[in-house]
Design a protein around this motif. Structure first.
Motif, short mmCIF file in Angstrom:
data_model
loop_
_atom_site.label_atom_id
_atom_site.label_comp_id
_atom_site.label_asym_id
_atom_site.label_seq_id
_atom_site.Cartn_x
_atom_site.Cartn_y
_atom_site.Cartn_z
N SER A 1 -7.94 -2.98 -7.83
CA SER A 1 -8.78 -3.40 -6.71
C SER A 1 -9.12 -4.87 -6.85
CB SER A 1 -10.07 -2.57 -6.64
OG SER A 1 -10.98 -2.94 -7.66
N SER A 2 -9.27 -5.53 -5.71
CA SER A 2 -9.73 -6.91 -5.66
C SER A 2 -10.20 -7.20 -4.24
CB SER A 2 -8.62 -7.89 -6.06
OG SER A 2 -7.63 -7.96 -5.06
N PHE B 1 -8.08 -4.89 -1.71
CA PHE B 1 -8.92 -3.70 -1.54
C PHE B 1 -8.52 -2.68 -2.62
CE2 PHE B 1 -8.67 -4.91 3.20
CZ PHE B 1 -9.62 -5.90 3.03
N VAL B 2 -7.56 -1.81 -2.32
CA VAL B 2 -6.99 -0.91 -3.33
C VAL B 2 -5.48 -0.91 -3.14
CG1 VAL B 2 -6.81 1.47 -4.16
CG2 VAL B 2 -9.04 0.58 -3.41
N TRP B 3 -4.76 -1.18 -4.21
CA TRP B 3 -3.30 -1.03 -4.20
C TRP B 3 -2.91 0.00 -5.26
CZ3 TRP B 3 -0.69 -6.56 -4.01
CH2 TRP B 3 -0.80 -7.07 -2.71
N ALA C 1 -7.13 7.45 -0.54
CA ALA C 1 -8.37 7.90 0.07
C ALA C 1 -9.48 6.88 -0.16
CB ALA C 1 -8.78 9.26 -0.49
N LEU C 2 -9.55 6.33 -1.37
CA LEU C 2 -10.55 5.30 -1.67
C LEU C 2 -10.31 4.05 -0.83
CD1 LEU C 2 -11.23 5.10 -5.52
CD2 LEU C 2 -12.90 5.47 -3.70
N ARG C 3 -9.06 3.67 -0.69
CA ARG C 3 -8.75 2.50 0.12
C ARG C 3 -9.20 2.70 1.56
NH1 ARG C 3 -5.41 -1.96 0.69
NH2 ARG C 3 -4.62 -2.24 2.81
N ASP C 4 -8.93 3.88 2.09
CA ASP C 4 -9.27 4.17 3.48
C ASP C 4 -10.78 4.13 3.70
OD1 ASP C 4 -8.57 5.20 6.21
OD2 ASP C 4 -9.79 6.89 5.53
N VAL D 1 0.84 -1.21 0.00
CA VAL D 1 0.00 0.00 0.00
C VAL D 1 0.87 1.25 0.00
CG1 VAL D 1 -1.79 1.28 1.22
CG2 VAL D 1 -1.83 -1.23 1.20
N GLN D 2 1.84 1.31 0.88
CA GLN D 2 2.69 2.50 0.97
C GLN D 2 3.77 2.55 -0.10
OE1 GLN D 2 1.76 4.94 2.92
NE2 GLN D 2 0.10 3.62 3.64
N GLN D 3 4.19 1.38 -0.58
CA GLN D 3 5.20 1.33 -1.63
C GLN D 3 4.59 1.49 -3.02
OE1 GLN D 3 7.06 -2.48 -1.16
NE2 GLN D 3 7.84 -2.06 0.89
N GLY D 4 3.37 1.00 -3.18
CA GLY D 4 2.77 0.90 -4.49
C GLY D 4 3.33 -0.31 -5.22
#
Length: 285
Positions: free
Chosen positions: A243-244, A248-250, A271-274, A128-131
């Motif tokens: 997304s999956s 969730f969202v990556w 923001a969408l992931r959160d 998530v933080q790395q992408g």
């Protein structure tokens, strides 16, 4: 410690569970599957996954041997028996065992239903933080990608190619346009701040997380354009993400070694992931 799995009405240790060599899921990939995320011991978007499972069964004339209530009870029992707090539950339903190998199939054969748990780090995954980095890859799959079948060899080959290229995943390309990721839906964010994702059809999986994200984007005041987009448009995007059920969202930070935006996870993706995680947890079963 061995997991407890579910197979055709029984809870078994994984080493004790077996399926016939004549099962059509093994011989022909004559089977469908679903993966449901688990957070804090609860099921995420479970009703949506069941509806898609029902649809897959209708499209392939498969018999679904359990109701939603029965399946939910099985899932909760597996969560309890395996002490699962975070991860997913894999479900696979095959047409069953006819006692020999034949391309044609008969009506009324008892289907094979199995489920097992997988512990995974979903919320605090470092991706998530790395992408993630993806490569473009020709889409070789059949024309009914909207049915969630276990015929996943093209996706396996594509993901292997991505890893060989020091990337995390692929974005599949057909007729010059992005269809989806190797096991996910694909999105870009335009320079104007709009989310773009391919419209639903037989060409892509109708993602359960995708449907939720489109609704939540409206809450964030972000416009979603459901349309085709090319890989060149993706290269020039402000952001990109996938997304999956279990990602969730990556955020996607590079495609074919080309940085997307500033090469860091984008604001809209995060923001969408959160908001998705907060909303999904509030509605979890």
């Amino acid at each position: 410690m061995e997991r407890t799995v579910y197979l055709n009405g029984e809870y078994l240790l994984e080493s004790q569970a077996s399926v016939s060599i004549f099962d059509r899921g093994f011989l022909f990939a004559d089977a469908v599957y679903e993966v449901t995320a688990v957070l804090q011991g609860k099921l995420i978007d479970n009703a949506g996954h069941f509806r898609r499972l029902e649809r897959s069964c209708r499209e392939l004339n498969l018999t679904l041997p359990v109701t939603y209530q029965e399946l939910t009870a099985i899932q909760h029992e597996l969560i309890a028996k395996n002490g699962l707090q975070e991860g997913g539950i894999y479900l696979q339903l095959t047409r069953g065992n006819e006692g020999d190998r034949d391309f044609s199939y008969s009506e009324g054969v008892a289907p094979t239903l199995m489920l097992f748990t997988q512990a995974r780090n979903l919320v605090n995954n470092p991706k998530v933080q790395q992408g993630i980095k993806v490569i473009s890859y020709d889409d070789m799959r059949w024309r009914r990608r909207d049915i969630k079948t276990t015929s996943l060899l093209p996706a396996c080959m594509a993901k292997h190619a991505a890893h060989a290229a020091n990337a995390d995943d692929v974005w599949l390309i057909e007729d010059g346009y992005v269809t989806e990721g190797g096991s996910s839906n694909a999105y870009i964010v335009t320079q104007e701040g709009n989310i773009v994702t391919r419209p639903l059809s037989n060409d892509i999986l109708h993602g359960i997380t995708r449907a939720s994200l489109i609704t939540l984007a409206d809450e964030l005041g972000v416009t979603v354009e459901e349309r085709y987009f090319t890989i060149d448009e993706a290269y020039a995007a402000k952001e990109a993400f996938i997304s999956s059920a279990t990602t969730f969202v990556w955020p996607v930070v590079a495609i074919d070694d080309k940085p997307i935006g500033d090469g860091k996870p984008g604001h809209i993706a995060l923001a969408l992931r959160d908001i998705y995680i907060r909303t999904a947890q509030a509605m979890a079963e």
